[in-house]
Design a protein around this motif. Structure first.
Motif, short mmCIF file in Angstrom:
data_model
loop_
_atom_site.label_atom_id
_atom_site.label_comp_id
_atom_site.label_asym_id
_atom_site.label_seq_id
_atom_site.Cartn_x
_atom_site.Cartn_y
_atom_site.Cartn_z
N PRO A 12 17.21 -30.81 -3.14
CA PRO A 12 15.86 -31.34 -2.95
C PRO A 12 15.22 -30.80 -1.67
CG PRO A 12 17.40 -32.91 -2.05
CD PRO A 12 18.22 -31.74 -2.59
N VAL A 13 13.90 -31.03 -1.56
CA VAL A 13 13.18 -30.75 -0.33
C VAL A 13 13.69 -31.73 0.72
CG1 VAL A 13 11.25 -32.28 -0.92
CG2 VAL A 13 10.87 -30.38 0.66
N ALA A 60 5.33 -35.14 -2.37
CA ALA A 60 5.59 -36.35 -1.57
C ALA A 60 5.95 -35.97 -0.13
CB ALA A 60 6.71 -37.17 -2.21
N ALA A 61 6.77 -34.93 0.02
CA ALA A 61 7.23 -34.52 1.35
C ALA A 61 6.09 -33.99 2.23
CB ALA A 61 8.32 -33.46 1.23
N PHE A 62 5.17 -33.25 1.63
CA PHE A 62 4.14 -32.57 2.41
C PHE A 62 2.77 -33.24 2.34
CE2 PHE A 62 7.27 -29.21 1.42
CZ PHE A 62 7.59 -28.83 2.71
N PHE A 152 17.43 -25.72 12.05
CA PHE A 152 17.30 -27.01 11.37
C PHE A 152 18.55 -27.17 10.52
CE2 PHE A 152 12.92 -25.42 12.00
CZ PHE A 152 12.49 -26.40 12.88
N ASN A 153 19.56 -27.78 11.09
CA ASN A 153 20.88 -27.80 10.47
C ASN A 153 21.02 -28.84 9.36
OD1 ASN A 153 22.36 -25.70 11.37
ND2 ASN A 153 23.13 -26.75 13.18
N VAL A 154 20.33 -28.60 8.27
CA VAL A 154 20.50 -29.42 7.08
C VAL A 154 20.24 -28.50 5.90
CG1 VAL A 154 18.09 -30.21 7.14
CG2 VAL A 154 19.79 -31.56 5.92
N SER A 155 20.97 -28.70 4.83
CA SER A 155 20.76 -27.87 3.64
C SER A 155 20.69 -28.77 2.41
CB SER A 155 21.89 -26.86 3.48
OG SER A 155 23.07 -27.50 3.02
N SER A 156 20.02 -28.26 1.39
CA SER A 156 19.92 -29.00 0.13
C SER A 156 21.30 -29.19 -0.49
CB SER A 156 19.00 -28.25 -0.84
OG SER A 156 17.69 -28.20 -0.33
N THR A 157 22.16 -28.18 -0.35
CA THR A 157 23.52 -28.27 -0.89
C THR A 157 24.26 -29.45 -0.24
OG1 THR A 157 23.56 -25.88 -1.17
CG2 THR A 157 25.69 -27.01 -1.20
N GLU A 158 24.15 -29.55 1.07
CA GLU A 158 24.79 -30.64 1.82
C GLU A 158 24.25 -32.00 1.35
OE1 GLU A 158 24.34 -32.24 6.39
OE2 GLU A 158 24.09 -30.10 6.03
N ILE A 159 22.95 -32.08 1.12
CA ILE A 159 22.35 -33.34 0.68
C ILE A 159 22.84 -33.70 -0.72
CG2 ILE A 159 20.16 -34.44 0.02
CD1 ILE A 159 18.91 -32.81 2.41
N ARG A 160 22.91 -32.72 -1.62
CA ARG A 160 23.41 -33.01 -2.98
C ARG A 160 24.85 -33.52 -2.93
NH1 ARG A 160 20.90 -28.03 -3.92
NH2 ARG A 160 22.91 -26.99 -4.22
N GLU A 161 25.67 -32.90 -2.05
CA GLU A 161 27.06 -33.34 -1.89
C GLU A 161 27.12 -34.78 -1.38
OE1 GLU A 161 30.17 -32.09 -2.67
OE2 GLU A 161 28.89 -30.72 -3.82
N LYS A 162 26.29 -35.11 -0.41
CA LYS A 162 26.26 -36.47 0.14
C LYS A 162 25.88 -37.47 -0.94
CE LYS A 162 25.32 -35.36 5.00
NZ LYS A 162 26.55 -35.82 5.60
N ILE A 163 24.88 -37.13 -1.75
CA ILE A 163 24.46 -38.04 -2.83
C ILE A 163 25.61 -38.23 -3.81
CG2 ILE A 163 22.91 -38.30 -4.81
CD1 ILE A 163 20.79 -36.75 -3.09
N LYS A 164 26.25 -37.13 -4.19
CA LYS A 164 27.37 -37.19 -5.12
C LYS A 164 28.48 -38.09 -4.58
CE LYS A 164 27.95 -33.14 -6.98
NZ LYS A 164 28.43 -31.78 -7.18
N ASN A 165 28.69 -38.04 -3.26
CA ASN A 165 29.75 -38.83 -2.63
C ASN A 165 29.27 -40.17 -2.07
OD1 ASN A 165 31.91 -36.92 -3.02
ND2 ASN A 165 30.87 -35.62 -1.54
N LYS A 166 28.06 -40.56 -2.50
CA LYS A 166 27.47 -41.86 -2.11
C LYS A 166 27.36 -42.04 -0.60
CE LYS A 166 28.82 -44.21 -6.31
NZ LYS A 166 29.81 -43.73 -7.16
N ILE A 169 21.50 -40.61 2.83
CA ILE A 169 20.70 -39.43 3.20
C ILE A 169 19.37 -39.82 3.85
CG2 ILE A 169 21.72 -37.95 1.42
CD1 ILE A 169 19.01 -38.44 -0.17
N THR A 170 19.24 -41.07 4.24
CA THR A 170 17.98 -41.59 4.79
C THR A 170 17.39 -40.70 5.89
OG1 THR A 170 18.61 -43.84 4.22
CG2 THR A 170 16.91 -43.59 5.91
N ASN A 171 18.21 -40.19 6.79
CA ASN A 171 17.69 -39.39 7.90
C ASN A 171 17.50 -37.91 7.57
OD1 ASN A 171 17.67 -41.65 9.58
ND2 ASN A 171 19.82 -41.37 10.09
N LEU A 172 17.82 -37.53 6.33
CA LEU A 172 17.76 -36.11 5.96
C LEU A 172 16.55 -35.74 5.11
CD1 LEU A 172 21.54 -35.60 5.11
CD2 LEU A 172 20.37 -35.11 7.26
N VAL A 173 15.97 -36.73 4.44
CA VAL A 173 14.82 -36.47 3.55
C VAL A 173 13.71 -37.47 3.83
CG1 VAL A 173 16.27 -35.52 1.69
CG2 VAL A 173 15.70 -37.94 1.68
N PRO A 174 12.45 -37.09 3.54
CA PRO A 174 11.36 -38.07 3.68
C PRO A 174 11.60 -39.28 2.78
CG PRO A 174 10.48 -35.84 3.47
CD PRO A 174 11.96 -35.76 3.17
#
Length: 188
Positions: A12-13, A60-62, A152-166, A169-174
């Motif tokens: 995601p964005v 939504a993000a922009f 900007f040390n965040v990636s969409s891959t990392e966010i998808r992994e976090k979601i998958k592992n519950k 991600i509140t501080n990573l996405v709008p």
């Protein structure tokens, strides 16, 4: 007009994308940035969420940046997306009298010579390269602009992994992007 073109999977964005757009707008004094979620990427596996959902998340993000436009120019196509084709479409829409700035990460710049018609991209636009840890862009050209941007040390891959592992991600996405992800049960 100085128009930035920022393509990506946005899957995601996230806040890193948001910060990059703000940074480039300010640093290069651009009049506008067009955010373009890729349709079918030419360079990696197609594991993307539906284009309509990625467009919704980007909007939504922009939404609070008046000089940012989100375009579905690639997501409404079923063909592979090539930067050169999208750039030509944008030039046709806005006119050749404008200056165009393709915004890419240094990881992409590392492979830029492998892009379809990369030399033509450099003729039609400036290519803005954002520094990324672990990469060094290899092309030196008068139309390549390397920005010593903050990482900007965040990636969409990392966010998808976090979601998958519950993992939160509140501080990573709008906030609105998080709601869209939850509402549509994405990345599980």
């Amino acid at each position: 007009m100085k128009i930035g073109i920022y393509g990506g999977s946005f899957n995601p964005v996230h806040n890193g994308h948001l910060n990059i757009v703000k940074y480039v707008l300010n640093e290069l004094k651009l009049d506008k940035i067009i955010v373009i979620p890729v349709g079918r990427p030419s360079h990696k596996a197609d594991n993307l969420e539906l284009g309509a959902l990625r467009i919704e998340m980007c909007k939504a993000a922009f939404e609070n940046l008046h000089n940012v436009e989100v375009s579905d120019i690639e997501t409404d196509k079923d063909k592979i997306s090539y930067t050169i084709n999208t750039l030509k479409k944008i030039i046709k829409i806005y006119g050749k009298k404008n200056d165009f700035y393709e915004i890419i990460g240094e990881d992409s710049a590392y492979h830029f010579k492998e892009w379809k018609n990369y030399e033509e991209i450099l003729q039609l636009s400036k290519v803005v390269v954002l520094r990324r840890k672990g990469y060094i862009g290899e092309i030196q050209h008068e139309n390549m602009i390397y920005l010593e941007s903050p990482f900007f040390n965040v990636s969409s891959t990392e966010i998808r992994e976090k979601i998958k592992n519950k993992i939160d991600i509140t501080n990573l996405v709008p906030k609105k992007v998080k709601k869209i992800i939850e509402k549509n049960n994405l990345y599980k």
